[in-house]
Design an enzyme around this catalytic site. Structure first.
Site, PDB file in Angstrom:
ATOM      1  N   ASP A 144      -6.739 -36.414 -22.813  1.00  0.00           N
ATOM      2  CA  ASP A 144      -6.550 -37.656 -22.073  1.00  0.00           C
ATOM      3  C   ASP A 144      -5.061 -37.993 -22.039  1.00  0.00           C
ATOM      4  O   ASP A 144      -4.454 -38.279 -23.073  1.00  0.00           O
ATOM      5  CB  ASP A 144      -7.341 -38.777 -22.753  1.00  0.00           C
ATOM      6  CG  ASP A 144      -7.345 -40.068 -21.953  1.00  0.00           C
ATOM      7  OD1 ASP A 144      -6.693 -40.115 -20.896  1.00  0.00           O
ATOM      8  OD2 ASP A 144      -7.991 -41.041 -22.388  1.00  0.00           O
ATOM      9  N   ASP A 192      -6.459 -37.973 -14.922  1.00  0.00           N
ATOM     10  CA  ASP A 192      -5.707 -37.891 -16.184  1.00  0.00           C
ATOM     11  C   ASP A 192      -6.536 -37.402 -17.362  1.00  0.00           C
ATOM     12  O   ASP A 192      -6.084 -37.452 -18.500  1.00  0.00           O
ATOM     13  CB  ASP A 192      -5.084 -39.243 -16.521  1.00  0.00           C
ATOM     14  CG  ASP A 192      -6.120 -40.350 -16.669  1.00  0.00           C
ATOM     15  OD1 ASP A 192      -7.266 -40.162 -16.236  1.00  0.00           O
ATOM     16  OD2 ASP A 192      -5.772 -41.414 -17.217  1.00  0.00           O
ATOM     17  N   GLU A 193      -7.763 -36.925 -17.111  1.00  0.00           N
ATOM     18  CA  GLU A 193      -8.629 -36.469 -18.196  1.00  0.00           C
ATOM     19  C   GLU A 193      -9.264 -35.132 -17.826  1.00  0.00           C
ATOM     20  O   GLU A 193      -9.661 -34.931 -16.683  1.00  0.00           O
ATOM     21  CB  GLU A 193      -9.751 -37.475 -18.482  1.00  0.00           C
ATOM     22  CG  GLU A 193      -9.303 -38.869 -18.823  1.00  0.00           C
ATOM     23  CD  GLU A 193     -10.500 -39.788 -18.997  1.00  0.00           C
ATOM     24  OE1 GLU A 193     -11.436 -39.432 -19.743  1.00  0.00           O
ATOM     25  OE2 GLU A 193     -10.514 -40.860 -18.371  1.00  0.00           O
TER      26      GLU A 193
END
Length: 414
Positions: free
Chosen positions: A15, A111-112
């Site tokens: 993350d 973003d993960e």
């Protein structure tokens, strides 16, 4: 029940910390030490905070705060507009590093990402923690942003691990320590325990993940429906969902498009003009994915933030702009006052109950004078597919659907 989690997998959830704000600081290092928020344009009524850095977070700024709320909490807050293409490029660079370790990289968002590194520790000569730390350090050095990593034996626990300690940290959750690490956490920290589920669980004394894990799943299903048993499984580490290979498309269950408008819509002409590009984009996305759907949905938000959602099931499957547009407009006219007493601030149109276009059953009819008969739909499918080809060659703005404000789409096509 005798259940035991499968523990032979090695799953990472990576993350990126404060991703949008961190990306902005790559090009503007002077922003690293000031409270920063990425927000929309307040002049277009999209002035909502999308992301913030730790300094803004410490001042009480929250994602989804309006610009004026955020500025009130943190008078020195610096706002920057979102740059989604730039963020996507940084995301691609981060995922390219992950792909050097495994092809089982599944982005969960910009973003993960989940990584399946099962069986790789011997090859790399590292422990799971060392492997995660190595990946974190490479992202920091080569891209310039930090990552928090959760390491576990399933996706749910890996995600909880990346949330457990931030920023720039690794948390390893094993079959031996997950009771100690996860069970004391608030039940709201459990994935898929939303506000409504928490309102059911907490009054019954189920206020931690451990309490959720020790509750009879039959009772959870009684209180929460099918999702109740699934929550019990997740809390007990019984998650066997695989990590998809990078680039593999997840199953598409619905397609929708919404917009918040610069001014409130109060007339039928304004609503039709605003609805048209939304329906057009939904239809184009369905055709691009080669899917058709039979359920058309609309959601309307008033300036008071009151929201209604309505849907209708068609007797056939469609990916036609004309049909989606007219059906959505009929839903609005049937369920919302179209006059100054019913202003519309935002609107979403969607299509669900999807099937591959080539597998969509057709309802045979001999009648050609009813709206959207099979013959007419076939003609419109050829027309709208041709429009897709023109847009692909010359851009999305090269051609669009027009209409007279007092004439229905059905009449226009005749």
């Amino acid at each position: 029940m005798a259940h035991a989690p499968s523990t032979n997998r090695l799953i990472l959830h990576c993350d990126c910390n404060n991703f949008y704000a961190s990306c902005e600081c790559l090009e503007h290092p002077e922003l690293k030490n000031v409270p920063l928020a990425v927000a929309g344009d307040p002049q277009k009524r999209t002035g909502v905070v999308f992301a913030k850095n730790d300094l803004a977070k410490k001042a009480g700024v929250r994602t989804t705060d309006t610009v004026w709320q955020a500025r009130k909490k943190c008078p020195g807050l610096v706002f920057v507009p979102p740059r989604h293409r730039y963020y996507s490029e940084i995301s691609r660079k981060v995922n390219q590093i992950y792909l050097e370790y495994t092809n089982l990289v599944e982005p969960a968002s910009i973003d993960e990402s989940f990584l399946d590194l099962t069986g790789t520790t011997a090859f790399y000569g590292m422990t799971p923690r060392q492997l995660a730390d190595t990946i974190r350090e490479r992202v920091k050095k080569e891209v310039g942003i930090t990552v928090s990593v959760g390491v576990s034996f399933n996706k749910i626990f890996a995600k909880l691990g990346s949330d457990y300690k931030k920023p720039d940290a690794t948390t390893v959750i094993t079959p031996e320590n997950y009771h100690e690490i996860l069970f004391p956490l608030p039940v709201q920290d459990m994935l898929f325990v939303g506000k409504s589920a928490a309102q059911v669980l907490i009054p019954r004394g189920i206020d931690t993940i451990g309490a959720l894990a020790h509750t009879d799943p039959v009772l959870l299903q009684k209180w929460l429906g099918k999702g109740g048993e699934q929550l019990w499984r997740h809390a007990n580490g019984l998650d066997d969902e695989p990590v998809r290979p990078y680039g593999e498309r997840p199953e598409i269950k619905s397609v929708s498009r919404g917009q918040t408008f610069q001014y409130n819509l109060t007339s039928l002409e304004e609503i039709r003009a605003a609805l048209s590009p939304l329906a057009d984009e939904v239809a184009a996305n369905l055709r691009r994915h080669q899917m058709k759907g039979s359920v058309v949905q609309i959601q309307i938000k008033a300036p008071s933030l009151r929201v209604i959602s309505r849907q209708v099931t068609l007797p056939h499957y469609t990916f036609l702009y004309r049909e989606i547009m007219d059906t959505a407009l009929d839903l609005i006219k049937a369920h919302w006052p179209i006059d100054p007493s019913g202003p519309i601030r935002a609107m979403t149109v969607g299509v669900t109950n999807l099937v591959p276009a080539q597998e969509a059953p057709e309802q045979m009819t001999l009648l050609d004078d009813i709206p959207f008969s099979q013959t007419r739909r076939e003609r419109l499918e050829k027309l709208e597919t041709a429009i897709d080809s023109i847009r692909q060659k010359h851009g999305n703005q090269s051609i669009s659907f027009g209409f007279h404000p007092n004439v229905s789409n059905q009449e226009e096509d005749e």
